[in-house]
Design a protein around this motif. Structure first.
Motif, PDB file in Angstrom:
ATOM      1  N   TRP A  26       0.832  -1.208   0.000  1.00  0.00           N
ATOM      2  CA  TRP A  26       0.000   0.000   0.000  1.00  0.00           C
ATOM      3  C   TRP A  26       0.871   1.263   0.000  1.00  0.00           C
ATOM      4  N   TRP A  35      -0.622  -0.066  -8.875  1.00  0.00           N
ATOM      5  CA  TRP A  35      -2.029  -0.374  -8.583  1.00  0.00           C
ATOM      6  C   TRP A  35      -2.953   0.838  -8.478  1.00  0.00           C
ATOM      7  N   CYS A  36      -2.427   2.036  -8.416  1.00  0.00           N
ATOM      8  CA  CYS A  36      -3.251   3.214  -8.112  1.00  0.00           C
ATOM      9  C   CYS A  36      -3.895   3.816  -9.371  1.00  0.00           C
ATOM     10  N   PHE A 134      -5.955  -2.509  -5.973  1.00  0.00           N
ATOM     11  CA  PHE A 134      -4.966  -2.822  -4.947  1.00  0.00           C
ATOM     12  C   PHE A 134      -5.109  -4.280  -4.509  1.00  0.00           C
ATOM     13  N   TYR A 137      -3.647  -6.538  -7.085  1.00  0.00           N
ATOM     14  CA  TYR A 137      -2.185  -6.427  -7.077  1.00  0.00           C
ATOM     15  C   TYR A 137      -1.578  -7.147  -5.863  1.00  0.00           C
TER      16      TYR A 137
END
Length: 141
Positions: A26, A35-36, A134, A137
């Motif tokens: 994260w 992932w964002c 997310f 991922y």
């Protein structure tokens, strides 16, 4: 006496990974860029993250066709490793992200102040799509 209820939006996902891995993926800029994004025609070509109370972050979000981009950023107001991230966005809205370990899975719950331009459901959908990316991922890396 008049009271105004503050509207917030919450999105959540259960990630099939332990909290230490979820936290790392994260928060690491090298992972954030993977992932964002809310859809496949967008990406995050750049991310910076000074993960500490008082630290700042910035993620560039851009359409892959080059037609539009913006920086999403803010300042951390509270960071508790593997548990909580709270921040204030550049426009003054607040966000909290809770990481709740549940054995080999982690529940991620994001609560944020909506902006006033787009419908609440559209905002919820966009943030949920990013959280879903997310999850995908984190579970595959």
């Amino acid at each position: 006496m008049e009271t105004t209820a503050k509207t917030t939006i919450t999105v959540e996902a259960t990630i099939n990974a332990p909290v230490e891995k979820v936290w790392k993926l994260w928060n690491g800029p090298e992972h954030i860029t993977k992932w964002c994004q809310a859809s496949d025609d967008w990406h995050a070509p750049h991310a910076e993250n000074d993960l500490k109370t008082g630290g700042s972050f910035k993620t560039t979000m851009a359409a892959k066709d080059g037609s539009f981009s913006f920086d999403f950023g803010g300042v951390y107001t509270d960071v508790k490793e593997n548990t909580l991230i709270a921040y204030k966005m550049e426009d003054g809205r607040t966000v909290s992200v809770s990481f709740i370990p549940k054995g080999d899975t982690t529940e991620v719950i994001e609560t944020f102040d909506p902006e006033s331009i787009n419908p609440l459901e559209m905002q919820r959908g966009g943030w949920q799509a990013i959280l879903n990316n997310f999850k995908k991922y984190a579970e595959n890396n």
